[in-house]
Scaffold this motif. Structure first.
Motif, short mmCIF file in Angstrom:
data_model
loop_
_atom_site.label_atom_id
_atom_site.label_comp_id
_atom_site.label_asym_id
_atom_site.label_seq_id
_atom_site.Cartn_x
_atom_site.Cartn_y
_atom_site.Cartn_z
N PHE A 143 11.35 20.49 13.20
CA PHE A 143 10.71 19.51 12.33
C PHE A 143 11.40 18.16 12.49
CE2 PHE A 143 10.24 23.69 10.69
CZ PHE A 143 8.92 23.75 10.30
N TYR A 144 10.60 17.14 12.71
CA TYR A 144 11.11 15.82 13.02
C TYR A 144 10.68 14.81 11.96
CZ TYR A 144 12.20 17.56 17.68
OH TYR A 144 12.72 18.26 18.73
N LEU A 145 11.54 13.82 11.73
CA LEU A 145 11.23 12.71 10.84
C LEU A 145 11.34 11.43 11.66
CD1 LEU A 145 10.66 11.98 7.81
CD2 LEU A 145 13.09 11.49 7.66
N TYR A 146 10.39 10.54 11.45
CA TYR A 146 10.38 9.26 12.15
C TYR A 146 11.37 8.34 11.47
CZ TYR A 146 8.06 5.83 15.18
OH TYR A 146 7.77 4.92 16.15
N GLU A 147 12.58 8.25 12.01
CA GLU A 147 13.66 7.51 11.39
C GLU A 147 13.51 6.01 11.63
OE1 GLU A 147 18.50 7.56 11.20
OE2 GLU A 147 17.51 8.41 12.92
N GLU B 113 0.80 -1.22 0.00
CA GLU B 113 0.00 0.00 0.00
C GLU B 113 0.84 1.27 0.00
OE1 GLU B 113 0.43 -1.40 4.28
OE2 GLU B 113 -0.02 -2.31 2.36
N GLY B 114 2.13 1.15 0.08
CA GLY B 114 2.99 2.32 0.00
C GLY B 114 3.88 2.47 1.22
N ASN B 115 4.88 3.28 1.06
CA ASN B 115 5.85 3.56 2.11
C ASN B 115 5.49 4.92 2.70
OD1 ASN B 115 7.48 1.22 1.35
ND2 ASN B 115 7.78 2.36 -0.53
N THR B 116 5.52 5.03 4.02
CA THR B 116 5.05 6.24 4.68
C THR B 116 6.21 7.04 5.25
OG1 THR B 116 3.01 5.12 5.25
CG2 THR B 116 3.51 7.13 6.46
N CYS B 117 6.24 8.33 4.90
CA CYS B 117 7.22 9.27 5.43
C CYS B 117 6.50 10.12 6.47
CB CYS B 117 7.76 10.17 4.32
SG CYS B 117 8.48 9.27 2.95
N ASN B 118 6.73 9.83 7.74
CA ASN B 118 6.07 10.55 8.83
C ASN B 118 6.93 11.71 9.29
OD1 ASN B 118 3.58 9.06 9.40
ND2 ASN B 118 4.97 7.36 9.81
N SER B 119 6.33 12.90 9.31
CA SER B 119 6.99 14.11 9.81
C SER B 119 6.13 14.71 10.90
CB SER B 119 7.16 15.15 8.71
OG SER B 119 7.95 14.64 7.68
N GLU B 120 6.77 15.33 11.87
CA GLU B 120 6.03 16.01 12.93
C GLU B 120 6.59 17.41 13.12
OE1 GLU B 120 4.68 15.17 17.50
OE2 GLU B 120 4.64 13.57 16.01
N ILE B 121 5.68 18.36 13.24
CA ILE B 121 6.04 19.77 13.46
C ILE B 121 5.89 20.05 14.95
CG2 ILE B 121 5.49 22.15 12.89
CD1 ILE B 121 3.96 21.01 10.42
N LYS B 122 6.96 20.55 15.55
CA LYS B 122 6.92 20.91 16.97
C LYS B 122 7.40 22.35 17.11
CE LYS B 122 7.73 16.23 18.54
NZ LYS B 122 7.50 15.64 19.82
N ASP B 123 7.24 22.91 18.27
CA ASP B 123 7.64 24.31 18.46
C ASP B 123 9.16 24.51 18.38
OD1 ASP B 123 8.29 23.15 20.88
OD2 ASP B 123 7.09 24.51 22.08
N ASP B 124 9.94 23.43 18.50
CA ASP B 124 11.40 23.57 18.38
C ASP B 124 11.94 23.07 17.04
OD1 ASP B 124 11.02 20.84 18.81
OD2 ASP B 124 12.78 20.65 20.09
#
Length: 158
Positions: A135-139, A122-133
């Motif tokens: 931008f994060y990537l779920y490695e 169904e696909g590969n997911t690139c998860n990112s999260e925006i925080k006040d400090d």
């Protein structure tokens, strides 16, 4: 009826059917959203900033995904796409604004695709999260890693 003519017609009928079937399969691969030759991906961006609006504008060379405002309760934005054949040229970047801060960076490129790769049908997911400090990537789907921090918006010249 001459058996040689019948054999000749039979061989060319089988050959024509084979070519037609091959063309049908080829067109289905080309027209499919993603195929066995091309990986499908999902870019998922989530805001952890729940009390303020975060504005996001994402695009690639071919697709402008428009401007989206992430605010409670709609704190997520995602899209799916097929990587280019060979997987070396697909690139999506986003511009983010929050309060007096902004940041622009690639949310998907060849290097990041390796972080997102799960080899799922169904696909590969690139998860990112925006925080006040930043931008994060779920490695490797195990830990969040900060890739970028917010930059102050440049002051407007009068």
């Amino acid at each position: 009826m001459n058996t040689w003519i019948g054999s000749f017609e039979y061989k060319y009928t089988i050959k024509n059917l084979f070519m037609l079937a091959l063309m049908f399969v080829g067109l289905n691969i080309v027209n499919a959203r993603c195929s066995i030759l091309v990986d499908g991906y999902v870019v998922h961006i989530k805001s952890d900033i729940i009390h303020d609006d975060v504005t996001v504008h994402c695009r690639s060379k071919k697709d402008d995904l428009g401007t989206h405002v992430l605010h409670s309760p709609n704190l997520e934005f995602e899209w799916s796409f097929c990587d280019n054949l060979g997987g070396l040229s697909t690139l999506f970047y986003c511009h983010f604004w929050w309060k007096n801060f902004e940041q622009t960076f690639d949310v998907f490129n060849h290097k990041l695709s390796q972080w997102c790769y799960e080899n799922k049908k169904e696909g590969n997911t690139c998860n990112s999260e925006i925080k006040d400090d930043g931008f994060y990537l779920y490695e490797n789907h195990t830990t969040w890693q900060r890739l970028f921090t917010w930059n102050p918006k440049p002051e407007k010249l009068i």
